[in-house]
Design an enzyme around this catalytic site. Structure first.
Site, mmCIF file in Angstrom:
data_model
loop_
_atom_site.group_PDB
_atom_site.id
_atom_site.type_symbol
_atom_site.label_atom_id
_atom_site.label_comp_id
_atom_site.label_asym_id
_atom_site.label_seq_id
_atom_site.Cartn_x
_atom_site.Cartn_y
_atom_site.Cartn_z
ATOM 1 N N GLU A 1 -8.078 3.727 -3.869
ATOM 2 C CA GLU A 1 -7.972 2.307 -4.187
ATOM 3 C C GLU A 1 -8.990 1.498 -3.383
ATOM 4 O O GLU A 1 -8.971 1.491 -2.162
ATOM 5 C CB GLU A 1 -6.554 1.808 -3.886
ATOM 6 C CG GLU A 1 -6.291 0.411 -4.389
ATOM 7 C CD GLU A 1 -4.839 0.009 -4.215
ATOM 8 O OE1 GLU A 1 -4.270 -0.573 -5.153
ATOM 9 O OE2 GLU A 1 -4.266 0.280 -3.143
ATOM 10 N N GLU B 1 6.518 -0.598 -5.491
ATOM 11 C CA GLU B 1 5.353 -0.931 -6.309
ATOM 12 C C GLU B 1 4.142 -0.804 -5.397
ATOM 13 O O GLU B 1 3.849 -1.688 -4.593
ATOM 14 C CB GLU B 1 5.468 -2.348 -6.870
ATOM 15 C CG GLU B 1 4.317 -2.740 -7.769
ATOM 16 C CD GLU B 1 4.316 -4.212 -8.119
ATOM 17 O OE1 GLU B 1 3.228 -4.786 -8.197
ATOM 18 O OE2 GLU B 1 5.414 -4.770 -8.300
ATOM 19 N N LEU B 2 3.436 0.315 -5.517
ATOM 20 C CA LEU B 2 2.397 0.660 -4.544
ATOM 21 C C LEU B 2 1.004 0.515 -5.154
ATOM 22 O O LEU B 2 0.784 -0.315 -6.010
ATOM 23 C CB LEU B 2 2.653 2.064 -4.008
ATOM 24 C CG LEU B 2 4.073 2.276 -3.438
ATOM 25 C CD1 LEU B 2 4.248 3.703 -2.946
ATOM 26 C CD2 LEU B 2 4.375 1.278 -2.328
ATOM 27 N N CYS C 1 -3.187 -4.266 -7.732
ATOM 28 C CA CYS C 1 -2.865 -2.845 -7.879
ATOM 29 C C CYS C 1 -3.148 -2.372 -9.295
ATOM 30 O O CYS C 1 -3.313 -1.173 -9.531
ATOM 31 C CB CYS C 1 -1.408 -2.587 -7.506
ATOM 32 S SG CYS C 1 -0.225 -3.637 -8.373
ATOM 33 N N SER D 1 0.820 -1.205 0.000
ATOM 34 C CA SER D 1 0.000 0.000 0.000
ATOM 35 C C SER D 1 0.858 1.260 0.000
ATOM 36 O O SER D 1 2.046 1.236 0.352
ATOM 37 C CB SER D 1 -0.907 0.015 1.240
ATOM 38 O OG SER D 1 -0.123 0.216 2.400
#
Length: 538
Positions: A405, A277-278, A311, A256
């Site tokens: 998200e 890598e969010l 994601c 996250s």
């Protein structure tokens, strides 16, 4: 009888009482823990208890690694970095191919663990194994070409100097993996890092430690002479913090935005480089000339697959008004057919992190309160462990379901006047990971204007399926790349070399230059530039 509860499926307050906290990191101002889709930031306990997502019963128990274990793992990894590097590209490729063989041989076991710990359908778990095999093949086959010695032409100022670049490993790389793709996501990074010559310590999600344990066992069978080149540490957020503090040379984190900020801040204290890598809020544009049947089929899958736990899941559809109503009818019909459960015919599974259902419910509720309509699903679709597909139509562009998200099987649909408006909406968001565009004639032109890292044209999420395609984002979606040539270089340091090949007309790197040499050199370059543009030089 197996127990039906575990540390990972309890409310944080009950979780604390039953497991015994050792450490908290940055609690919220109201004294409640900072909960993210990775779990609780900084949480620690002495044991991980996983559950079988299909039944809710206890599945396995794992001891949690602390500071001592993290320090020992990094030290062991560092002790073998020289031997791993000395194998050379071909020697490492040989061992990566042996590892690939072991994963293939026990792939069904790995898929069963993914199905149990994560809950995704068995075939989706097999997809993770297949993807891992592809990433290992790409890394083994391409590392020497991408990272091998590269000659560079001599410069005009120093024509008597050879120049070249070599790519050398960082040393010990830490990888903190997620629960939504517990094998494929870290494996793509592991393949790059190992092929580049690094040793790696993996800290998997506390929800899926068994998958990492299996992966390490396959490595140990494949590379028995260098087992410490790849290790794992089980634990919660505090174990990840301990791993960073143990002296990594680089870290790759997937998770996250909130946890990513904490990780980046911790790495900044020691200037440890980090790949992040969010999250994402991936948008899809449906133009007036889109093939609506194709678009509907790919978009429903792109939004709902893996229960929306991606994601890069498509979460918002910006649909040109001339095709809006027809498109909504098509996706609604398809979404109603998606099978939810843990059986053999299920297409999406449960939500393995209970706190995520709260977020999904909040996003749906807020959208409905602001005038949206659920053509499929809605609040009743959100249960304690399972969430059915939800299509929200008439969503306000600034609603939570359109901007934050959701990480669930939902799709927010926003009507736009044209593709210009759709592009503006996507580019105004704080995320910038993946996207999709559906248009028969203008797909590339539209896609090129998006401020994102990846776009599929007339399809969904395909950029994640090719190991040669770089994967990563912009903005709050993080920075750095895995996969492809960029992914291999992500885990190697460029070392530049020059070597004198003979005497120079005059030395550019000593104080003994002839008088007027630099003035003459500048005049010569000036005259060449003017001549190239057809101007007179006198």
């Amino acid at each position: 009888m197996p127990k039906t509860t575990s540390a990972t499926c309890l409310h944080p307050g009950v979780w604390l009482a039953r497991t015994g906290v050792r450490k908290w990191e940055k609690p919220m101002t109201n004294n409640t823990p900072a909960i993210t889709r990775d779990g609780v930031i900084g949480y620690d306990a002495s044991e991980i208890v996983t559950i079988d997502q299909a039944t809710g019963a206890e599945f396995a128990r794992y001891p949690v690694a602390g500071t001592e274990e993290a320090v020992a793992a990094v030290a062991a990894a560092r002790s073998v970095t020289g031997a791993w590097w000395d194998l050379g590209f071909e020697g490492r490729a040989e061992r990566l191919r042996a590892w690939r063989r072991q994963i293939a041989l026990s792939g069904e076991e790995g898929a069963a663990l993914i199905h149990a710990e994560n809950g995704k359908p068995f075939d989706d778990a097999r997809v993770e194994v297949l993807g891992t095999l592809e990433h290992l093949q790409y890394a083994a086959d391409n590392a020497a070409r991408v990272l091998g010695r590269r000659e560079i032409p001599a410069g005009p100022t120093v024509p008597n100097q050879r120049a070249w670049v070599e790519y050398q490993p960082y040393g010990v790389v830490g990888v903190i993996g997620p629960w939504n793709f517990p094998l494929l996501t870290p494996a793509a990074i592991l393949a790059d890092a190992l092929a580049a010559g690094n040793a790696v310590v993996l800290k998997p999600s506390q929800i899926t430690p068994g998958v990492a344990e299996w992966l390490i066992r396959t490595w140990q069978r494949a590379v028995p002479d260098l087992p410490a080149v790849l290790q794992n540490l089980n634990g919660y957020g505090a174990a990840g913090q301990a791993l960073i503090e143990a002296g990594l040379d680089k870290l790759a984190f997937t998770g996250s935005v909130a946890t990513g900020r904490t990780v980046a801040a911790q790495c900044a204290q020691t200037l440890t480089p980090v790949l992040l890598e969010l999250g994402g809020k991936d948008g899809v544009i449906v133009a007036e000339d889109a093939d609506l049947d194709e678009a509907a089929a790919h978009i429903v899958w792109g939004a709902m697959q893996n229960t929306g736990h991606g994601c890069i899941s498509l979460e918002v559809a910006y649909v040109v008004e001339s095709v809006h109503d027809e498109f909504v009818d098509k996706i609604s019909e398809l979404a109603r057919q998606v099978r939810v459960g843990s059986g053999d015919d299920s297409e999406i599974g449960p939500v393995p992190l209970p706190s995520q259902t709260t977020i999904i419910r909040e996003h749906i509720k807020e959208a409905l309160e602001r005038g949206a309509t659920a053509t499929v699903g809605g609040l009743d679709a959100v249960g304690d462990r399972y969430v059915a597909p939800t299509i929200l139509v008439g969503v306000a562009p600034d609603a939570l379901a359109a901007t934050e998200e959701t990480f669930g099987p939902t799709l927010a649909v926003i009507k736009v006047a044209d593709t210009e408006e759709a592009v503006a909406h996507i580019n105004a968001g704080r995320y910038g990971l993946g996207s999709a565009v559906f248009s028969r004639d203008r797909g590339e032109a539209i896609a090129r204007r998006l401020r994102v890292g990846m776009t599929s044209i007339n399809d969904a999420l395909v950029f994640s399926m090719n190991p040669a395609v770089p994967f990563g984002g912009r903005g709050d979606s993080g920075y750095g790349r895995k996969q492809g040539e960029e992914g291999l270089r992500e885990f190697a340091c460029a070392h530049s070399f020059t070597a004198k090949t003979g005497p120079a007309r005059f030395s550019a790197s000593t104080f003994g230059r002839p008088a007027g040499a630099m003035a003459g050199a500048l005049a010569g370059v000036r005259n060449r530039i003017l001549a190239e543009s057809g101007e007179r030089t006198d």
